[in-house]
Design an enzyme around this catalytic site. Sequence first.
Site, PDB file in Angstrom:
ATOM      1  N   GLY A  10       1.097  -2.284   6.952  1.00 21.71           N
ATOM      2  CA  GLY A  10       0.301  -3.508   6.933  1.00 21.71           C
ATOM      3  C   GLY A  10       0.971  -4.673   7.451  1.00 21.71           C
ATOM      4  O   GLY A  10       1.096  -5.809   6.611  1.00 21.71           O
ATOM      5  N   SER A  12       0.081  -6.653  10.202  1.00 18.19           N
ATOM      6  CA  SER A  12      -0.674  -7.283  10.836  1.00 18.19           C
ATOM      7  C   SER A  12      -0.781  -8.834  10.367  1.00 18.19           C
ATOM      8  O   SER A  12      -1.155  -9.667  11.044  1.00 18.19           O
ATOM      9  CB  SER A  12      -2.134  -6.657  11.196  1.00 18.19           C
ATOM     10  OG  SER A  12      -2.671  -6.589   9.947  1.00 18.19           O
ATOM     11  N   TYR A 153      -6.009  -1.942  -9.542  1.00 15.57           N
ATOM     12  CA  TYR A 153      -5.080  -2.587  -8.820  1.00 15.57           C
ATOM     13  C   TYR A 153      -3.510  -2.469  -9.590  1.00 15.57           C
ATOM     14  O   TYR A 153      -2.572  -1.951  -9.197  1.00 15.57           O
ATOM     15  CB  TYR A 153      -5.194  -4.061  -8.573  1.00 15.57           C
ATOM     16  CG  TYR A 153      -4.150  -4.669  -7.645  1.00 15.57           C
ATOM     17  CD1 TYR A 153      -4.055  -4.558  -6.189  1.00 15.57           C
ATOM     18  CD2 TYR A 153      -3.391  -5.611  -8.157  1.00 15.57           C
ATOM     19  CE1 TYR A 153      -3.251  -5.127  -5.529  1.00 15.57           C
ATOM     20  CE2 TYR A 153      -2.301  -6.314  -7.552  1.00 15.57           C
ATOM     21  CZ  TYR A 153      -2.078  -5.886  -6.026  1.00 15.57           C
ATOM     22  OH  TYR A 153      -1.299  -6.464  -5.283  1.00 15.57           O
ATOM     23  N   ALA A 155      -3.041  -0.197 -12.229  1.00 12.60           N
ATOM     24  CA  ALA A 155      -2.783   1.314 -11.982  1.00 12.60           C
ATOM     25  C   ALA A 155      -1.765   1.626 -10.776  1.00 12.60           C
ATOM     26  O   ALA A 155      -0.850   2.297 -10.906  1.00 12.60           O
ATOM     27  CB  ALA A 155      -3.801   2.164 -12.263  1.00 12.60           C
ATOM     28  N   LYS A 157      -0.142  -0.239  -8.560  1.00 16.26           N
ATOM     29  CA  LYS A 157       1.040  -1.121  -8.495  1.00 16.26           C
ATOM     30  C   LYS A 157       2.131  -0.553  -9.458  1.00 16.26           C
ATOM     31  O   LYS A 157       3.428  -0.523  -9.255  1.00 16.26           O
ATOM     32  CB  LYS A 157       1.149  -2.513  -8.602  1.00 16.26           C
ATOM     33  CG  LYS A 157       0.146  -2.944  -7.522  1.00 16.26           C
ATOM     34  CD  LYS A 157       0.752  -2.822  -6.158  1.00 16.26           C
ATOM     35  CE  LYS A 157       0.185  -3.272  -4.981  1.00 16.26           C
ATOM     36  NZ  LYS A 157       0.912  -3.241  -3.505  1.00 16.26           N
ATOM     37  N   ILE A 186       1.436 -15.235  -4.295  1.00 15.66           N
ATOM     38  CA  ILE A 186       1.804 -15.322  -2.812  1.00 15.66           C
ATOM     39  C   ILE A 186       0.695 -16.054  -2.163  1.00 15.66           C
ATOM     40  O   ILE A 186      -0.285 -15.203  -2.015  1.00 15.66           O
ATOM     41  CB  ILE A 186       2.581 -14.381  -2.443  1.00 15.66           C
ATOM     42  CG1 ILE A 186       3.466 -13.764  -3.110  1.00 15.66           C
ATOM     43  CG2 ILE A 186       2.998 -14.480  -0.986  1.00 15.66           C
ATOM     44  CD1 ILE A 186       4.851 -14.446  -3.530  1.00 15.66           C
TER      45      ILE A 186
HETATM   46  P1  NAP Z   1      -3.215  -9.063   3.151  1.00 14.95           P
HETATM   47  O1  NAP Z   1      -3.046 -10.509   3.691  1.00 14.95           O
HETATM   48  O2  NAP Z   1      -4.752  -8.709   2.511  1.00 14.95           O
HETATM   49  O3  NAP Z   1      -2.602  -7.965   4.008  1.00 14.95           O
HETATM   50  C1  NAP Z   1      -2.901  -6.700   3.689  1.00 14.95           C
HETATM   51  C2  NAP Z   1      -2.357  -5.905   4.853  1.00 14.95           C
HETATM   52  O4  NAP Z   1      -2.511  -4.416   4.643  1.00 14.95           O
HETATM   53  C3  NAP Z   1      -2.976  -6.043   6.301  1.00 14.95           C
HETATM   54  O5  NAP Z   1      -2.096  -6.117   7.216  1.00 14.95           O
HETATM   55  C4  NAP Z   1      -3.934  -4.726   6.325  1.00 14.95           C
HETATM   56  O6  NAP Z   1      -4.028  -4.204   7.676  1.00 14.95           O
HETATM   57  C5  NAP Z   1      -2.966  -3.572   5.659  1.00 14.95           C
HETATM   58  N1  NAP Z   1      -3.691  -2.508   5.132  1.00 14.95           N
HETATM   59  C6  NAP Z   1      -4.826  -2.406   4.186  1.00 14.95           C
HETATM   60  N2  NAP Z   1      -5.201  -1.237   3.981  1.00 14.95           N
HETATM   61  C7  NAP Z   1      -4.389  -0.502   4.854  1.00 14.95           C
HETATM   62  C8  NAP Z   1      -4.415   0.897   5.288  1.00 14.95           C
HETATM   63  N3  NAP Z   1      -5.148   1.788   4.584  1.00 14.95           N
HETATM   64  N4  NAP Z   1      -3.609   1.284   6.057  1.00 14.95           N
HETATM   65  C9  NAP Z   1      -2.709   0.526   6.561  1.00 14.95           C
HETATM   66  N5  NAP Z   1      -2.587  -0.940   6.290  1.00 14.95           N
HETATM   67  C10 NAP Z   1      -3.478  -1.367   5.585  1.00 14.95           C
HETATM   68  O7  NAP Z   1      -2.418  -8.749   1.654  1.00 14.95           O
HETATM   69  P2  NAP Z   1      -0.784  -9.550   1.330  1.00 14.95           P
HETATM   70  O8  NAP Z   1      -1.339 -10.623   0.159  1.00 14.95           O
HETATM   71  O9  NAP Z   1      -0.137  -9.859   2.427  1.00 14.95           O
HETATM   72  O10 NAP Z   1      -0.418  -8.412   0.428  1.00 14.95           O
HETATM   73  C11 NAP Z   1       0.455  -7.429   0.886  1.00 14.95           C
HETATM   74  C12 NAP Z   1       1.175  -6.612  -0.012  1.00 14.95           C
HETATM   75  O11 NAP Z   1       1.647  -7.503  -1.286  1.00 14.95           O
HETATM   76  C13 NAP Z   1       0.042  -5.820  -1.029  1.00 14.95           C
HETATM   77  O12 NAP Z   1       0.602  -4.469  -1.145  1.00 14.95           O
HETATM   78  C14 NAP Z   1      -0.282  -6.493  -2.083  1.00 14.95           C
HETATM   79  O13 NAP Z   1      -0.729  -5.791  -3.088  1.00 14.95           O
HETATM   80  C15 NAP Z   1       1.030  -6.864  -2.488  1.00 14.95           C
HETATM   81  N6  NAP Z   1       0.887  -8.248  -3.381  1.00 14.95           N
HETATM   82  C16 NAP Z   1       0.556  -9.298  -2.870  1.00 14.95           C
HETATM   83  C17 NAP Z   1       0.343 -10.524  -3.828  1.00 14.95           C
HETATM   84  C18 NAP Z   1      -0.196 -11.735  -3.197  1.00 14.95           C
HETATM   85  O14 NAP Z   1      -0.210 -12.584  -4.006  1.00 14.95           O
HETATM   86  N7  NAP Z   1      -0.430 -12.052  -1.983  1.00 14.95           N
HETATM   87  C19 NAP Z   1       0.967 -10.367  -4.784  1.00 14.95           C
HETATM   88  C20 NAP Z   1       1.601  -9.157  -5.301  1.00 14.95           C
HETATM   89  C21 NAP Z   1       1.681  -8.257  -4.499  1.00 14.95           C
HETATM   90  P3  NAP Z   1      -5.377  -4.347   8.773  1.00 14.95           P
HETATM   91  O15 NAP Z   1      -5.406  -5.924   8.280  1.00 14.95           O
HETATM   92  O16 NAP Z   1      -4.690  -4.084  10.047  1.00 14.95           O
HETATM   93  O17 NAP Z   1      -6.290  -3.798   8.103  1.00 14.95           O
END
Ligand code: NAP
Length: 245
Positions: A10, A12, A153, A155, A157, A186
């Site tokens: 993920g 991108s 979510y 569950a 995490k 974030i």
């Molecule tokens: P985001 O901006 O929505 O990006 C999610 C990324 O995951 C995208 O690059 C997407 O790829 C990829 N993805 C989704 N489903 C996928 C799959 N089946 N196979 C491969 N890639 C997949 O999310 P983010 O905020 O950066 O979050 C990244 C991680 O941090 C996640 O695990 C999230 O749960 C965790 N997290 C985030 C926060 C926060 O506050 N943002 C807090 C705690 C934890 P495509 O775009 O190419 O589809």
Amino acid sequence: MENKVAIVTGGSRGIGRAIAEKLSESGYDLILNYRSREEEALAVKEMLEAKGGVVEIVQADVSQFDDAKKLIQFAKKRFGRLDVLVNNAGITKDALLPLMKEDAFDQVIEVNLKGTFNCMKHAMRVMMKQKSGVMINISSVVGLMGNIGQTNYAASKAGVIGMMKSVAKEGGSFGIRANAIAPGFIKTAMTENLPENVREEMLKAIPLKDFGTAEDVANLVKFLASDDAKYITGQVINVDGGMVM
Ligand code: NAP
């Protein structure tokens, strides 16, 4: 010495992109996985290559067992090794429990939990053979404390923390370390659409009185991946401004 090789799932956009940038700029040969955003993934690749990085992009839906296998095997084929796996790919499908559709539960578990299993399972074989490796799972504070509207979510995490601890125990004698990072709030696409009142309430619960950046998470990934963290395994480390303590 050969460069170390890292996979970021993920990558991108958002946190995954920041992790990819940090590792590439730190000298890792990088495999950047994306699911649907090829243009964004290509843009990251070109930007990092312009800075002298070695970057490959691989399309794979990590929730699909064979896709995950292909992704991990690509590292072996292209670079002959895999030193760091960052399980970052994740999705949310929020709803209060009585309103949550079965599909919303299944999809979040399939990507966040099963996707992490799929990648760890295949990476474990490679790392066991080479007798070294680091796995880092991006969990969430929600996996530690729960959250309204996020039973699915939470569950998923909490699950990736349990898996990480089991891998840390299985992998220790093979020189494999596994840890999890629990980010708080974030600033990324995943959080930008939250209503203003929810954001204000969250801010009140954060002692450092600010939201985190993707780079805050990437800095910890860089440390955990490095030999500076060679005696750290089986841990969950929060990047949350003190939200959970
Ligand atoms: P985001 O901006 O929505 O990006 C999610 C990324 O995951 C995208 O690059 C997407 O790829 C990829 N993805 C989704 N489903 C996928 C799959 N089946 N196979 C491969 N890639 C997949 O999310 P983010 O905020 O950066 O979050 C990244 C991680 O941090 C996640 O695990 C999230 O749960 C965790 N997290 C985030 C926060 C926060 O506050 N943002 C807090 C705690 C934890 P495509 O775009 O190419 O589809």
